[in-house]
Structure formats: C-alpha cells, structure tokens
Scaffold this motif. Structure first.
Motif, short mmCIF file in Angstrom:
data_model
loop_
_atom_site.label_atom_id
_atom_site.label_comp_id
_atom_site.label_asym_id
_atom_site.label_seq_id
_atom_site.Cartn_x
_atom_site.Cartn_y
_atom_site.Cartn_z
N GLU A 159 0.83 -1.21 0.00
CA GLU A 159 0.00 0.00 0.00
C GLU A 159 0.87 1.26 0.00
O GLU A 159 0.56 2.25 -0.68
CB GLU A 159 -0.91 0.00 1.23
N ASP A 193 2.21 1.77 -3.50
CA ASP A 193 1.18 2.29 -4.40
C ASP A 193 0.95 3.77 -4.16
O ASP A 193 0.77 4.55 -5.13
CB ASP A 193 -0.14 1.52 -4.20
N ARG A 194 0.98 4.20 -2.89
CA ARG A 194 0.81 5.62 -2.60
C ARG A 194 1.99 6.43 -3.16
O ARG A 194 1.81 7.53 -3.69
CB ARG A 194 0.68 5.87 -1.10
#
Length: 262
Positions: A251, A254-255
C-alpha cells in the motif's frame, strides 16, 4: 615494629576494601537506574533481523565467557588472599620460579576459550555476507552530506531518510556514497557497514560496493545514524526504518507511485 607494620597494612587493606565496596555499590545503583529509564532508540540488545541475531548471539557468547573467567579469577584470587595471607612471626616464603603444570594449564585454557569464540564468529561473518536466496528486495542506498537516499529499482520509488521494508522478505541494501565515506548503522537491524564513494573501474567491471543482507522479523520503527564522521552536520545525518507487513508495504508503494497532487 613488625606488629605495627602488619597492623598498618591491615588498616590500609580495610580502607581500600571500603572504598571498593562503595564504588561497586554506586555502579550497581547507576546500572539499575539506567535500566529503569525510557527505551533507547538505538539499542543493539533486541535485534529484529537474522543478521542482528547472529551478531547478538556472538556478543552473548563472549559475555558469558567473560563472566566465567571473572568468576574463576575472583575465586582463585580470594582463595590465595585468605589462604596465604601474612601472619605475625611468619617466615619469608620460599620463592617459586615456575610450575610446569600451571603454565601448561593457563596456556591451553585461554587457547580453548579463543577457539570457542572464533568458530561461531567466523561462521557468523560468512552467514551475514551471504546473499539471500529467493526474491530479495534490492534497495540502493546512497549516503550524502547530510542525508540518506533510498531508491527501490523494482518499484521506481525514491525516498529520503526513511526506509520502508516488508517483514519476512529478504532485503539486500546496495550501499554507496555520493561524496565522502559514510557508515550505515541501524542498531536493531545489524552492524555498521561502510558506505564508500564509487571508484571508477575498467570497462565491463562492476564497481565495488558494500552490501547488507537481512530479513526483518517484526514490525516497528527503528532508528539509525551515520556512524562515520563526515563533516560539520554529521550528527544530523539520521534515518529511520519502517518495518511493515507485506500488505502495508505494498500500500505504501502504491501511494508513493501516485502522481503528486497539483
């Protein structure tokens, strides 16, 4: 006269014993108080990687050998001081110039202790230098005055002073410097590793860089520091490692790959 001299020596011995006892008491109290303080952010006592556990186990091995030696030497010293202490009217003892059995014993015993320490140390050195098997996460670490650059070639992500890593996946840090010699050190991950400027090599040869291999075993935030004096702001060259689960790490990736808002 002889009795007066012996009495004076006994008084001096008692005085030195009192001073030594007080000093040991102060040291013990200081150690207990320091243990009750807040957690040290850069402690090597509780490692969180396989690399750190190897070096910590060697440290523990050396510590216990040291304690055994201390106990044996203290016991022998106490026995000698009590058994052969000077007594009033005692004749001068006969000098002893050598004892073959004792000399052999105190030569062989330290040699065996050194062997017991050297073998796990050499095994540990080879273990922490061995590249990991499987799908290792490679991070290019570049030390600069006075910050750290972390580049993830697998994801095309670059950060400064904050290194995010997943738990359970082997990690290989490729270390190089953009200026002077630095030293990468996150105590709970493992030992210090020099970060050297890349030297030009003949065409076709890979530049020589240092590597650091490990696998994180728990989540958390672990603080580190440049451990090689690199200039006026050396003390400010800190970093932190954020250890996350695979899901949380993905995550974060992805950020980081999303375009910055305009």
């Amino acid at each position: 006269m002889l009795n007066q001299a012996i009495g004076m020596k006994n008084r001096q011995l008692k005085r030195w014993t009192r001073h030594l006892t007080r000093a040991l008491g102060v040291m013990l109290v200081a150690a207990l108080l320091s243990a009750c303080g807040e957690e040290y952010l850069q402690s090597t006592i509780n490692p969180v990687t396989d690399y750190g556990e190897i070096t910590h186990n060697i440290y523990v091995t050396v510590f216990w050998w040291t304690m055994i030696i201390l106990a044996v030497v203290s016991a022998v010293l106490a026995y000698v001081l009590i058994r052969f202490r000077e007594k009033p009217g005692q004749e001068r003892p006969k000098p002893i110039h050598g004892h073959m059995g004792l000399e052999i014993a105190w030569t062989i015993a330290p040699a065996l202790i050194v062997v017991a320490i050297v073998i796990p140390t050499i095994q540990g050195v080879f273990a922490i230098q061995r590249p990991p098997e499987g799908d290792a996460l490679v991070v290019e670490v570049t030390g600069k005055r006075y910050w750290w650059k972390f580049h993830y070639p697998e994801y095309g992500v670059t950060t400064a002073n904050e290194l995010h890593l997943p738990v359970g996946r082997p990690v290989s840090l490729r270390l190089e410097s953009g200026d002077v010699i630095h030293s990468f050190w996150v105590p709970r991950l493992g030992g210090k590793r020099d970060v050297n400027p890349v030297v030009a090599t003949p065409e076709g040869e890979e530049p020589k860089r240092n590597w650091m291999h490990f696998t994180l075993k728990e989540e958390g935030v672990f603080w580190g520091q440049c451990a090689e004096f690199c200039g006026e702001a050396h003390a400010l060259m800190g970093l932190r490692v954020v250890s996350q689960s695979e899901e949380a790490f993905q995550e974060w990736v992805d950020r980081m790959k999303k375009p910055a808002p305009t």
